[in-house]
Design an enzyme around this catalytic site. Sequence first.
Site, PDB file in Angstrom:
ATOM      1  N   ALA A 112      19.261  12.055  -1.394  1.00  0.00           N
ATOM      2  CA  ALA A 112      18.333  13.013  -0.772  1.00  0.00           C
ATOM      3  C   ALA A 112      18.251  12.838   0.742  1.00  0.00           C
ATOM      4  O   ALA A 112      17.710  13.695   1.440  1.00  0.00           O
ATOM      5  CB  ALA A 112      16.951  12.876  -1.397  1.00  0.00           C
ATOM      6  N   TYR A 236       1.023  -4.715   3.377  1.00  0.00           N
ATOM      7  CA  TYR A 236       1.267  -3.270   3.362  1.00  0.00           C
ATOM      8  C   TYR A 236       0.924  -2.620   4.703  1.00  0.00           C
ATOM      9  O   TYR A 236       1.787  -2.459   5.552  1.00  0.00           O
ATOM     10  CB  TYR A 236       0.497  -2.605   2.199  1.00  0.00           C
ATOM     11  CG  TYR A 236       1.103  -1.292   1.792  1.00  0.00           C
ATOM     12  CD1 TYR A 236       1.927  -1.195   0.676  1.00  0.00           C
ATOM     13  CD2 TYR A 236       0.900  -0.138   2.541  1.00  0.00           C
ATOM     14  CE1 TYR A 236       2.521   0.011   0.317  1.00  0.00           C
ATOM     15  CE2 TYR A 236       1.483   1.072   2.198  1.00  0.00           C
ATOM     16  CZ  TYR A 236       2.288   1.142   1.082  1.00  0.00           C
ATOM     17  OH  TYR A 236       2.884   2.333   0.738  1.00  0.00           O
TER      18      TYR A 236
END
Length: 402
Positions: A112, A236
Amino acid sequence: MIIHPKVRGFICTTTHPLGCERNVLEQIAATRARGVRTDGPRKVLVIGASSGYGLASRITAAFGFGADTLGVFFEKPGTASKAGTAGWYNLAAFDKHAKAAGLYSKSINGDAFSDAARAQVIELIKTEMGGQVDLVVYSLASPVRKLPGSGEVKRSALKPIGQTYTATAIDTNKDTIIQASIEPASAQEIEDTVTVMGGQDWELWIDALEGAGVLADGARSVAFSYIGTEITWPIYWHGALGKAKVDLDHTAQRLNARLAKRGGGANVAVLKSVVTQASAAIPVMPLYISMVYKIMKEKGLHEGTIEQLDRLFRERLYREDGQPAQVDDANRLRLDDWELRDDVQGACKALWPQVTTENLFELTDYAGYKHEFLKLFGFERTDVDYDADVETDVKFDCIELA
């Protein structure tokens, strides 16, 4: 063949085609139960459509709004002698049931990130989807990106920035509590993580679609992010991945300004933590998810991927009252609102230091985490006989990019 789960690290190396189909049917049923609306998207492109939030987006668009959908993904088809990846069977099931419902469904299996994928998508939109799409969902979660043009391969790093991060975590192979330490990312690793997981590719997609004239007036685009809380921030939001998500935010602001000129818009949607193949790979997340699932289930606030996407579509992107979506100060759609409630996070913080190997299953919903993890691959369903033969060579309406 007969297929049972085999787990290695944070990946299950086997998949069950029928189990995957039943998972998809469960999500379709949950979507249909909330009713079909006709005032939302009609032609939808989902980039990263085969599992997790991307799959849930496609199901919500098709079965919640009756939209025609085109999905792009990178999965391995099954053969007569070997099962394919879960995403392949997820989308084979989606395609079968979308077509049975009279909906247009087409899929492209390939990289993609490539210009070839963009060219193929544009051709299909022009020849089969009436010439334009009105929603583009960007949901790629890949550790590797091959840059179009140069062919250079970049890899993302799930690492903190500045100093070694040590935290309590679960060794999911042994079901034990451990202290996990992760070395900080180098400057190059941070830069590469932004290249792979930031907004650059999303912008390339919008550039290509807009340049080809296949974005409808009023078209919207949404990309997914996670912010989390101070429990997960070091690895994160404050880590290399967080830098990529900040880049995604900046990209959304640029794209929003562009699409707004034609009555549309672009947003980052910040979603809650859920069990996906992507989140299983992030250190600390399995323990955090096990805790937050237990707390949110007790409070009646639990949502999985399909519930999150249903709320995103029905209560944010396409509100029945026609009002613009509620956004935060960075123009993000916040679907992590229930998870970030003070009572939920307060309970998480209180629980975190108490968890040991001995009480892991008692104090947290780690049993639920393990169940959800295996379910991603088609296992642990009560409506599937795992000792029965199952067909692994499943074909569907999918273009294979070379």
